[in-house]
Design an enzyme around this catalytic site. Structure first.
Site, PDB file in Angstrom:
ATOM      1  N   ASP A  65     -43.167  36.628 -24.591  1.00 25.70           N
ATOM      2  CA  ASP A  65     -42.217  35.714 -25.079  1.00 25.70           C
ATOM      3  C   ASP A  65     -41.947  35.739 -26.454  1.00 25.70           C
ATOM      4  O   ASP A  65     -42.650  35.865 -27.392  1.00 25.70           O
ATOM      5  CB  ASP A  65     -42.888  34.366 -24.880  1.00 25.70           C
ATOM      6  CG  ASP A  65     -41.718  33.123 -24.982  1.00 25.70           C
ATOM      7  OD1 ASP A  65     -41.860  32.295 -26.013  1.00 25.70           O
ATOM      8  OD2 ASP A  65     -40.807  33.085 -24.356  1.00 25.70           O
ATOM      9  N   THR A  98     -34.784  33.692 -26.012  1.00 28.49           N
ATOM     10  CA  THR A  98     -35.421  34.128 -27.417  1.00 28.49           C
ATOM     11  C   THR A  98     -35.320  35.413 -27.913  1.00 28.49           C
ATOM     12  O   THR A  98     -35.321  35.512 -29.039  1.00 28.49           O
ATOM     13  CB  THR A  98     -36.760  33.153 -27.730  1.00 28.49           C
ATOM     14  OG1 THR A  98     -37.813  33.855 -26.669  1.00 28.49           O
ATOM     15  CG2 THR A  98     -36.757  31.672 -27.509  1.00 28.49           C
ATOM     16  N   THR A  99     -35.815  36.158 -27.161  1.00 26.87           N
ATOM     17  CA  THR A  99     -35.583  37.650 -27.397  1.00 26.87           C
ATOM     18  C   THR A  99     -34.331  38.345 -27.579  1.00 26.87           C
ATOM     19  O   THR A  99     -34.112  38.982 -28.537  1.00 26.87           O
ATOM     20  CB  THR A  99     -36.505  38.417 -26.345  1.00 26.87           C
ATOM     21  OG1 THR A  99     -37.790  37.899 -25.934  1.00 26.87           O
ATOM     22  CG2 THR A  99     -36.551  39.934 -26.818  1.00 26.87           C
ATOM     23  N   ASP A 387     -40.030  27.884 -19.816  1.00 26.56           N
ATOM     24  CA  ASP A 387     -38.814  28.504 -19.830  1.00 26.56           C
ATOM     25  C   ASP A 387     -37.969  28.217 -18.341  1.00 26.56           C
ATOM     26  O   ASP A 387     -36.915  28.075 -18.488  1.00 26.56           O
ATOM     27  CB  ASP A 387     -38.940  30.070 -19.730  1.00 26.56           C
ATOM     28  CG  ASP A 387     -39.179  30.618 -21.216  1.00 26.56           C
ATOM     29  OD1 ASP A 387     -39.236  29.839 -22.229  1.00 26.56           O
ATOM     30  OD2 ASP A 387     -39.618  31.708 -21.353  1.00 26.56           O
TER      31      ASP A 387
END
Length: 552
Positions: A65, A98-99, A387
């Protein structure tokens, strides 16, 4: 046995003279951003790699994550710290992507570097990027597909698609079920709690329509551990005799005064308990303490009690059973008693006791109970479940889908390339650069699943340039070029739109920084003692490498 090696990421910079690099700070920051983006680039997609992070306390975190990785990495450079904020913002707003946001922002800065080297002003680049963002959102609106958020089968498919890139994708059905059950029960993030209990199998995990707390009744032998349809009273005060805040002295003149003092204390506690027992409760829960005498009166009337509960847990119980938290027993009313709970039960799981307040009629709070083999697995499942719940919540709020597998980014890139011919003036070059930067996501997906990147990207660009199908993308598992509708690889519209906005706005903010000023605390001196502190010095290119920037 060879010792395990740990690697530390170190980014070094060389200051450049103003003649060769007019915006040296911007160039340095782009290098930092690229270095951090490269660290988490390999964690994108279903074939992503994982990072093992060792925190300050010596604990180990194994995750893919992006937000969790950046939270644990120790970064000193101010530009790198802004990236952590970027990932955290994305996580708080939509909970996913988020990545992607870090990779996209890093690529936006990377393509801007070539323009800065050619003396293109950062303001011009930012203006073109903002125009590209507006056009990208317009493309998203055009290709978005509306869905019915009430159709559970469709929702399950979407959530499974979004968590297919996670490590726990093998448990996709289970996690998708848990996420949809939790978000359809309660729509507010604060009232969904995830309880992790090591042991058992992951398949034993479930969503409780109520609250689960790690507490037992205070007197197990005398108080009931199972009550059907209990009347619940929640307190925010202690049922103990009040002690003086400071040192209190009592002067006793007669022998009978001592027994009188004890009797007064007992009568005070008895009066408090009678105020509560007047409403015929079955369960009393308080955030503070319960004296032995109060427990005697409560157990005598068949009332179970739990003490020293966390404030957040007490609030969730109030939401679940419809009770009102009361500060003083004298203020209790019939409407404050919670009657919405179907069952109160204390169970032993492993070595610990857990109290379940479940089967609530109209719960406004719920608990997700996770079981698993180890703490590391449970922590990763929790991150993936967060998520999944965020994705489900986003779709309920805005029921629109866009293609996954890099298809959206390729469609946006192809559209921006076509529109760039109509952009007038010097802004045309940064506008084109932004179009190229969007290809970073499908390129990274191709790299991570081990296919020939150049051949795959060329084929994808050809299909999108002809405008054949906006849903053509890359299957992250196999690396094949396929239709995302057939593979059921989707992304939530909110997540994709927020990723584009956050990445481009962050890139524009960093490009506008033209200098880094180093400041420090000046030691305070008594008035008239010694000379006045020297003025704060500003870091310039000439002394950027020297260590004595500030006075000691």
């Amino acid at each position: 046995m060879e010792k395990l090696k740990t690697y530390q990421y170190i980014v070094s910079f060389q200051s450049c003279s103003s003649s060769s690099c007019p915006f040296s700070s911007a160039s340095n920051m782009i290098d930092v951003y690229q270095a951090v983006a490269d660290i988490i680039r390999t964690t994108l997609g279903p074939r992503s790699m994982m990072k093992m992070l060792i925190d300050a306390g010596g604990g180990i975190v194994v995750t893919s994550d992006g937000n969790a990785i950046l939270r644990e990495i120790d970064l000193a450079h101010p530009a790198a710290k802004s990236m952590i904020e970027l990932s955290r913002t994305q996580d708080e707003e939509v909970g996913d992507g988020t990545t992607s946001v870090i990779i996209l922002a890093g690529e936006m800065l990377h393509v801007a570097e070539a323009l800065i080297d050619k003396s293109c002003h950062p303001t011009v680049i930012c203006r073109a990027y903002n125009k590209a963002l507006e056009d990208a959102i317009a493309v998203l609106d055009k290709i978005a597909m509306p869905i019915d958020a009430k159709d559970r089968g469709t929702m399950l498919g979407i959530v499974k698609s979004c968590i297919g890139t996670k490590v726990t994708s093998q448990f996709g059905d289970l996690i998708a079920d848990l996420a949809i059950d939790a978000t359809t029960t309660v729509d507010i993030k604060n009232y969904i709690k995830i309880e992790k209990v090591p042991g058992g199998q992951l398949e034993d995990s479930r969503v409780l329509k109520g609250v689960m707390i790690n507490k037992d009744v205070v007197v197990p032998g005398k108080m009931k551990r199972k009550i059907v349809n209990p009347r619940v009273i929640l307190l925010d005060c202690s049922l103990e005799y009040k002690k003086g805040e400071n040192q209190t002295n009592a002067e006793l003149l007669k022998e009978e005064d001592w027994s009188l003092l004890l009797r007064m204390e007992e009568e005070y506690i008895e009066e408090l308990c009678m105020q509560i027992l007047k409403f015929k409760p079955d369960l009393v829960i308080t955030e503070k303490g319960l004296s032995d005498l109060a427990l005697h009166f409560l157990s005598k009337h068949g009332v179970s009690a739990i003490r020293r509960l966390r404030k957040s847990d007490n609030n969730r119980i109030a939401k679940a059973c419809g009770a009102v938290i009361v500060n003083r027993p004298y203020e209790l009313r019939e409407s404050d008693v919670g009657t919405g709970t179907g069952l109160f039960e204390v169970k032993k799981i492993g070595d610990e006791f857990f109290a379940f307040i479940v089967e609530c009629k109209d719960p406004k709070a719920c608990t997700v109970l996770l079981r698993g083999a180890s703490k590391d697995l449970l922590n990763e499942v929790e991150r993936n479940l967060q998520d999944a719940m965020s994705v489900a919540r986003n779709i309920i709020k805005n029921p629109k889908l866009v293609p996954g597998g890099g298809a959206t980014e390729l469609t946006v890139s192809a559209t921006l390339k076509q529109k760039s011919s109509s952009v007038q003036g010097i802004e045309k070059w940064p506008y084109e650069a932004a179009a190229i930067a969007f290809e970073a996501i499908p390129r990274t997906l191709a790299q991570n699943c081990g296919v020939n990147v150049i051949r795959t990207m060329t084929a994808l660009q050809g299909k999108h340039a002809n405008g054949e199908n906006a849903w053509i993308g890359i299957n992250g598992n196999t690396g094949d070029i396929t239709d995302m509708k057939e593979c059921k690889i989707w992304d939530a519209y909110n997540v994709k739109a927020q990723t584009f906005k956050t990445a481009i706005e962050a890139a524009c903010m960093l490009l506008r920084i033209d200098d880094v000023v180093s400041g420090g605390s000046i030691k305070r001196q008594a008035p008239g003692a010694g000379k006045a502190p020297s003025k704060l010095k500003v870091e310039t290119e000439a002394n950027a490498d020297s260590e004595q920037i500030l006075p000691d």
